[in-house]
Design a protein around this motif. Structure first.
Motif, PDB file in Angstrom:
ATOM      1  N   LEU A 313     -14.069  10.393  29.033  1.00  0.00           N
ATOM      2  CA  LEU A 313     -13.734   9.039  28.560  1.00  0.00           C
ATOM      3  C   LEU A 313     -14.873   8.394  27.785  1.00  0.00           C
ATOM      4  O   LEU A 313     -14.642   7.607  26.881  1.00  0.00           O
ATOM      5  N   TYR A 314     -16.114   8.704  28.193  1.00  0.00           N
ATOM      6  CA  TYR A 314     -17.247   7.966  27.636  1.00  0.00           C
ATOM      7  C   TYR A 314     -18.395   8.875  27.230  1.00  0.00           C
ATOM      8  O   TYR A 314     -18.716   9.836  27.925  1.00  0.00           O
ATOM      9  N   PHE A 315     -19.020   8.490  26.113  1.00  0.00           N
ATOM     10  CA  PHE A 315     -20.272   9.117  25.718  1.00  0.00           C
ATOM     11  C   PHE A 315     -21.348   8.033  25.736  1.00  0.00           C
ATOM     12  O   PHE A 315     -21.191   6.980  25.120  1.00  0.00           O
ATOM     13  N   PHE A 316     -22.433   8.287  26.468  1.00  0.00           N
ATOM     14  CA  PHE A 316     -23.526   7.318  26.553  1.00  0.00           C
ATOM     15  C   PHE A 316     -24.705   7.790  25.703  1.00  0.00           C
ATOM     16  O   PHE A 316     -25.008   8.981  25.664  1.00  0.00           O
ATOM     17  N   GLU A 317     -25.343   6.847  25.052  1.00  0.00           N
ATOM     18  CA  GLU A 317     -26.551   7.152  24.282  1.00  0.00           C
ATOM     19  C   GLU A 317     -27.580   6.075  24.577  1.00  0.00           C
ATOM     20  O   GLU A 317     -27.220   4.918  24.808  1.00  0.00           O
ATOM     21  N   VAL A 318     -28.854   6.451  24.501  1.00  0.00           N
ATOM     22  CA  VAL A 318     -29.923   5.459  24.499  1.00  0.00           C
ATOM     23  C   VAL A 318     -30.479   5.460  23.091  1.00  0.00           C
ATOM     24  O   VAL A 318     -30.792   6.517  22.539  1.00  0.00           O
ATOM     25  N   VAL A 319     -30.534   4.283  22.475  1.00  0.00           N
ATOM     26  CA  VAL A 319     -30.960   4.225  21.080  1.00  0.00           C
ATOM     27  C   VAL A 319     -32.165   3.311  20.917  1.00  0.00           C
ATOM     28  O   VAL A 319     -32.423   2.430  21.742  1.00  0.00           O
ATOM     29  N   ASP A 320     -32.869   3.543  19.823  1.00  0.00           N
ATOM     30  CA  ASP A 320     -34.024   2.730  19.485  1.00  0.00           C
ATOM     31  C   ASP A 320     -33.562   1.323  19.084  1.00  0.00           C
ATOM     32  O   ASP A 320     -32.630   1.177  18.303  1.00  0.00           O
ATOM     33  N   GLU A 321     -34.230   0.308  19.649  1.00  0.00           N
ATOM     34  CA  GLU A 321     -33.823  -1.076  19.388  1.00  0.00           C
ATOM     35  C   GLU A 321     -33.906  -1.439  17.908  1.00  0.00           C
ATOM     36  O   GLU A 321     -33.106  -2.219  17.410  1.00  0.00           O
ATOM     37  N   GLU A 322     -34.881  -0.876  17.220  1.00  0.00           N
ATOM     38  CA  GLU A 322     -35.112  -1.251  15.824  1.00  0.00           C
ATOM     39  C   GLU A 322     -34.241  -0.442  14.873  1.00  0.00           C
ATOM     40  O   GLU A 322     -33.573  -0.988  14.007  1.00  0.00           O
ATOM     41  N   THR A 323     -34.230   0.888  15.053  1.00  0.00           N
ATOM     42  CA  THR A 323     -33.592   1.761  14.054  1.00  0.00           C
ATOM     43  C   THR A 323     -32.168   2.155  14.432  1.00  0.00           C
ATOM     44  O   THR A 323     -31.409   2.598  13.570  1.00  0.00           O
ATOM     45  N   GLY A 324     -31.787   2.031  15.677  1.00  0.00           N
ATOM     46  CA  GLY A 324     -30.455   2.466  16.103  1.00  0.00           C
ATOM     47  C   GLY A 324     -30.348   3.977  16.255  1.00  0.00           C
ATOM     48  O   GLY A 324     -29.280   4.514  16.523  1.00  0.00           O
ATOM     49  N   LYS A 325     -31.452   4.695  16.083  1.00  0.00           N
ATOM     50  CA  LYS A 325     -31.436   6.167  16.217  1.00  0.00           C
ATOM     51  C   LYS A 325     -31.392   6.565  17.692  1.00  0.00           C
ATOM     52  O   LYS A 325     -31.965   5.889  18.538  1.00  0.00           O
ATOM     53  N   ARG A 326     -30.731   7.694  17.936  1.00  0.00           N
ATOM     54  CA  ARG A 326     -30.625   8.187  19.308  1.00  0.00           C
ATOM     55  C   ARG A 326     -31.998   8.618  19.821  1.00  0.00           C
ATOM     56  O   ARG A 326     -32.747   9.286  19.106  1.00  0.00           O
ATOM     57  N   LEU A 327     -32.326   8.232  21.049  1.00  0.00           N
ATOM     58  CA  LEU A 327     -33.625   8.593  21.623  1.00  0.00           C
ATOM     59  C   LEU A 327     -33.485   9.808  22.548  1.00  0.00           C
ATOM     60  O   LEU A 327     -32.429  10.014  23.147  1.00  0.00           O
ATOM     61  N   PRO A 328     -34.567  10.593  22.655  1.00  0.00           N
ATOM     62  CA  PRO A 328     -34.506  11.756  23.554  1.00  0.00           C
ATOM     63  C   PRO A 328     -34.449  11.331  25.024  1.00  0.00           C
ATOM     64  O   PRO A 328     -34.762  10.190  25.357  1.00  0.00           O
ATOM     65  N   ASP A 329     -34.071  12.281  25.880  1.00  0.00           N
ATOM     66  CA  ASP A 329     -33.999  12.045  27.321  1.00  0.00           C
ATOM     67  C   ASP A 329     -35.301  11.436  27.832  1.00  0.00           C
ATOM     68  O   ASP A 329     -36.387  11.840  27.412  1.00  0.00           O
ATOM     69  N   GLY A 330     -35.169  10.499  28.754  1.00  0.00           N
ATOM     70  CA  GLY A 330     -36.341   9.932  29.420  1.00  0.00           C
ATOM     71  C   GLY A 330     -36.939   8.740  28.707  1.00  0.00           C
ATOM     72  O   GLY A 330     -37.677   7.979  29.306  1.00  0.00           O
ATOM     73  N   GLU A 331     -36.615   8.569  27.418  1.00  0.00           N
ATOM     74  CA  GLU A 331     -37.188   7.428  26.701  1.00  0.00           C
ATOM     75  C   GLU A 331     -36.319   6.196  26.873  1.00  0.00           C
ATOM     76  O   GLU A 331     -35.104   6.280  26.844  1.00  0.00           O
ATOM     77  N   ARG A 332     -36.984   5.067  27.026  1.00  0.00           N
ATOM     78  CA  ARG A 332     -36.274   3.837  27.322  1.00  0.00           C
ATOM     79  C   ARG A 332     -35.845   3.135  26.041  1.00  0.00           C
ATOM     80  O   ARG A 332     -36.613   3.015  25.100  1.00  0.00           O
ATOM     81  N   GLY A 333     -34.616   2.676  26.011  1.00  0.00           N
ATOM     82  CA  GLY A 333     -34.105   1.949  24.848  1.00  0.00           C
ATOM     83  C   GLY A 333     -32.807   1.274  25.206  1.00  0.00           C
ATOM     84  O   GLY A 333     -32.481   1.098  26.379  1.00  0.00           O
ATOM     85  N   LEU A 334     -32.034   0.894  24.170  1.00  0.00           N
ATOM     86  CA  LEU A 334     -30.760   0.218  24.413  1.00  0.00           C
ATOM     87  C   LEU A 334     -29.722   1.219  24.883  1.00  0.00           C
ATOM     88  O   LEU A 334     -29.524   2.258  24.259  1.00  0.00           O
ATOM     89  N   LEU A 335     -29.035   0.883  25.956  1.00  0.00           N
ATOM     90  CA  LEU A 335     -27.946   1.742  26.424  1.00  0.00           C
ATOM     91  C   LEU A 335     -26.681   1.408  25.629  1.00  0.00           C
ATOM     92  O   LEU A 335     -26.352   0.233  25.479  1.00  0.00           O
ATOM     93  N   THR A 336     -26.003   2.441  25.122  1.00  0.00           N
ATOM     94  CA  THR A 336     -24.748   2.187  24.409  1.00  0.00           C
ATOM     95  C   THR A 336     -23.650   3.097  24.955  1.00  0.00           C
ATOM     96  O   THR A 336     -23.922   4.149  25.532  1.00  0.00           O
ATOM     97  N   ILE A 337     -22.418   2.660  24.751  1.00  0.00           N
ATOM     98  CA  ILE A 337     -21.262   3.452  25.173  1.00  0.00           C
ATOM     99  C   ILE A 337     -20.329   3.647  23.979  1.00  0.00           C
ATOM    100  O   ILE A 337     -20.167   2.739  23.155  1.00  0.00           O
ATOM    101  N   THR A 338     -19.750   4.848  23.873  1.00  0.00           N
ATOM    102  CA  THR A 338     -18.711   5.138  22.892  1.00  0.00           C
ATOM    103  C   THR A 338     -17.478   5.604  23.650  1.00  0.00           C
ATOM    104  O   THR A 338     -17.560   6.508  24.488  1.00  0.00           O
ATOM    105  N   HIS A 339     -16.353   4.962  23.383  1.00  0.00           N
ATOM    106  CA  HIS A 339     -15.097   5.360  24.034  1.00  0.00           C
ATOM    107  C   HIS A 339     -14.549   6.627  23.377  1.00  0.00           C
ATOM    108  O   HIS A 339     -14.515   6.728  22.158  1.00  0.00           O
ATOM    109  N   LEU A 340     -14.121   7.570  24.201  1.00  0.00           N
ATOM    110  CA  LEU A 340     -13.623   8.856  23.684  1.00  0.00           C
ATOM    111  C   LEU A 340     -12.126   9.022  23.882  1.00  0.00           C
ATOM    112  O   LEU A 340     -11.532   9.960  23.320  1.00  0.00           O
ATOM    113  N   ASN A 341     -11.516   8.165  24.697  1.00  0.00           N
ATOM    114  CA  ASN A 341     -10.089   8.373  24.974  1.00  0.00           C
ATOM    115  C   ASN A 341      -9.452   7.071  25.424  1.00  0.00           C
ATOM    116  O   ASN A 341      -9.074   6.925  26.572  1.00  0.00           O
TER     117      ASN A 341
END
Ligand SMILES: [Zn+2]
Length: 493
Positions: A313-341
């Motif tokens: 149902l969901y894909f979670f990403e942590v992204v950089d606050e400034e650039t919106g780029k996806r961050l690697p595991d363990g790095e702190r940033g904005l939590l986002t959700i994408t609905h898949l279904n």
């Protein structure tokens, strides 16, 4: 602490610690769990391939009938076919709460060929918005079924005791809140779980259906509730009141303390009080949930991280606050959700409003391969982005303050206040005040010294400690949850 309850031949349960092997034993011992082809145990590659497939179909639905994203794609020059896989998400700007709040109708799918399953099943509302106006979030009949599967898998993941008596301690509030409704669904989808309902909450005098905290305590005691769900600070207050009254809460096994952070000190305190009332080392769990996922990410054991119960149902990403780029595991940033279904409200790369970190490593406790949010600050998972405050010119994270104060022995309730030396003078110096309701018998001078020292170490700031009665901090008959952090300073500077 948490254990798994494996049914034994004689109708009792064998309690075993949470390990990957025991998790499999637990699942195999319960046919409904064993029959479920649960993607959280698939390999990471297989999970991602499934998510790519779900995303592709979701995007077809979006192109067919999503006003907001179709308009955004046109503005950004994104064409149908540009967004094929999860990795293509990075081509898409982030969606913020303010975008969704401004026009919630534009986020509701309007399929060209709707079926019965596209009818609206229910609407819940996101609360806590800055405007104070709740935003509707629509579930179709299709979505409701997906949510029920997530609830079932969440119960399995959280290791709820099977065939347990539960109690829904979420308030029956004026605005339909996911906590109340999803806790209700647990009665429907848990393995033979019976769920009682406390029905506390803000009264509506024309229809007096709301009940007191004492009624909820009677239900727990008389009907021997084993599993509880509710807002962390409300549950803790109920436990404290029950302890004063000398209640028998010996049946309590598993508590889902939700809706806000529940740091280690708070969990230890709740567990100890329950043990004073006869319970046998209950598990106090803090799942991470929010309206836009219509449920919560459970822990499989104490501080295991909060697992995504529904990778379909969901894909979670942590992204950089400034650039919106996806961050690697363990790095702190904005939590986002994408609905898949989803067929009702659909959000892509939606910024939940919390800072946190994720990991995709196999969980060492339960052996699942889905993503988990990991501890970001002290013993809590996420920080509200809006809570970052500037105090005396330094940007500080109130979650660190909360964690330090909550984990100080002798603190019964607390509140952290940012104020001014002289509130009438907006240019006077900032002040950090910590209101503390101490536990009986604790040396106040020592407690004050400990809080002050801890905060100097944590945020390099000297706090003024004030001792107050508990009700001055949080009165559960008036407020939904305790306001742990207050900013009293004038706003227009
Ligand atoms: Zn786990």
């Amino acid at each position: 602490m948490s254990v798994l309850y494996i049914p034994a031949e004689d109708g009792t349960y064998q309690k075993v610690p949470v390990t990957p092997e025991n998790t499999q034993r637990y699942i195999q011992s319960l046919p409904l769990y064993a029959e479920d082809d649960d993607p959280s145990f698939w390999s990471q590659d297989k999970i991602r391939a499934m998510q790519d497939e779900m995303f592709k179909r979701q995007m077809e639905w979006v192109w067919d009938g999503h006003d907001y994203y179709k308009r955004l794609f046109a503005e950004k020059g994104i064409e149908q076919g540009d967004l094929q896989t999860i990795d293509d998400l990075e081509k898409l700007p982030l969606t913020y709460k303010k975008d969704y709040m401004a026009e919630p109708e534009a986020f509701k799918l309007k399929p060209s060929e709707p079926t019965l399953y596209d009818w609206i099943f229910e609407v819940t509302y996101t609360t806590g918005s800055t405007t104070g106006v709740p935003t509707p979030f629509w579930n179709t009949i299709h979505d409701a079924h997906g949510i029920w599967q997530m609830i079932f898998r969440g119960i399995k993941l959280g290791g709820f005791p099977p065939y347990a008596r539960g109690i829904n301690l979420f308030p029956l509030g004026p605005v339909p809140h996911i906590g109340f409704f999803r806790a209700r669904d647990i009665g429907m989808l848990g393995l033979g779980n019976m769920v009682m309902t406390g029905c506390t909450g803000m009264t509506y005098p024309e229809f007096p259906v709301h009940r007191s905290m004492d009624y909820a305590m009677d239900l727990i005691e008389n009907n021997q509730a084993e599993v509880w769900l509710g807002i962390a600070s409300f549950i803790r207050r109920l436990i404290m009141k029950a302890e004063e009254q000398g209640r028998d809460f010996s049946a309590t096994k598993h508590i889902q303390a939700l809706g806000e952070a529940c740091p280690k000190g708070m969990r230890d305190d709740m567990r100890q009080r329950l043990m004073n009332m006869g319970a046998e080392d209950p598990f106090i769990s803090n799942s991470y949930g929010f309206t836009e996922m219509q449920g919560a990410m459970p822990e499989c054991t104490d501080f295991s991280g909060c697992h995504n119960p529904a990778p379909n149902l969901y894909f979670f990403e942590v992204v950089d606050e400034e650039t919106g780029k996806r961050l690697p595991d363990g790095e702190r940033g904005l939590l986002t959700i994408t609905h898949l279904n989803r067929r009702g409200t659909v959000l892509l790369r939606y910024v939940i409003g919390d800072l946190g970190a994720l990991t995709h490593e196999t969980c060492p406790y339960c052996g699942r391969n889905v993503e988990r949010s990991v501890i970001a600050v002290g013993s809590t998972y996420a920080t509200r982005t809006s809570e970052l405050v500037n105090l005396k010119g330094t940007l500080i994270n109130p979650e660190i303050l909360r964690d330090e104060v909550a984990n100080t022995p002798g603190v019964k309730e607390y509140q952290i206040i940012f104020t001014k030396k002289d509130l009438a003078d907006p240019y006077s110096a900032d002040e950090l005040v910590v209101k503390v309701a101490p536990m009986e018998g604790f040396d106040k001078a020592r407690l004050e010294n400990e809080v002050v020292t801890k905060l100097i170490t944590a945020v390099e700031m000297k706090a003024k400690v004030e001792f107050v009665p508990m009700e001055e901090i949080f009165d559960p008959t008036v407020a939904l949850k305790a306001y742990r952090v207050l900013d009293m300073r004038p706003k227009d500077l």
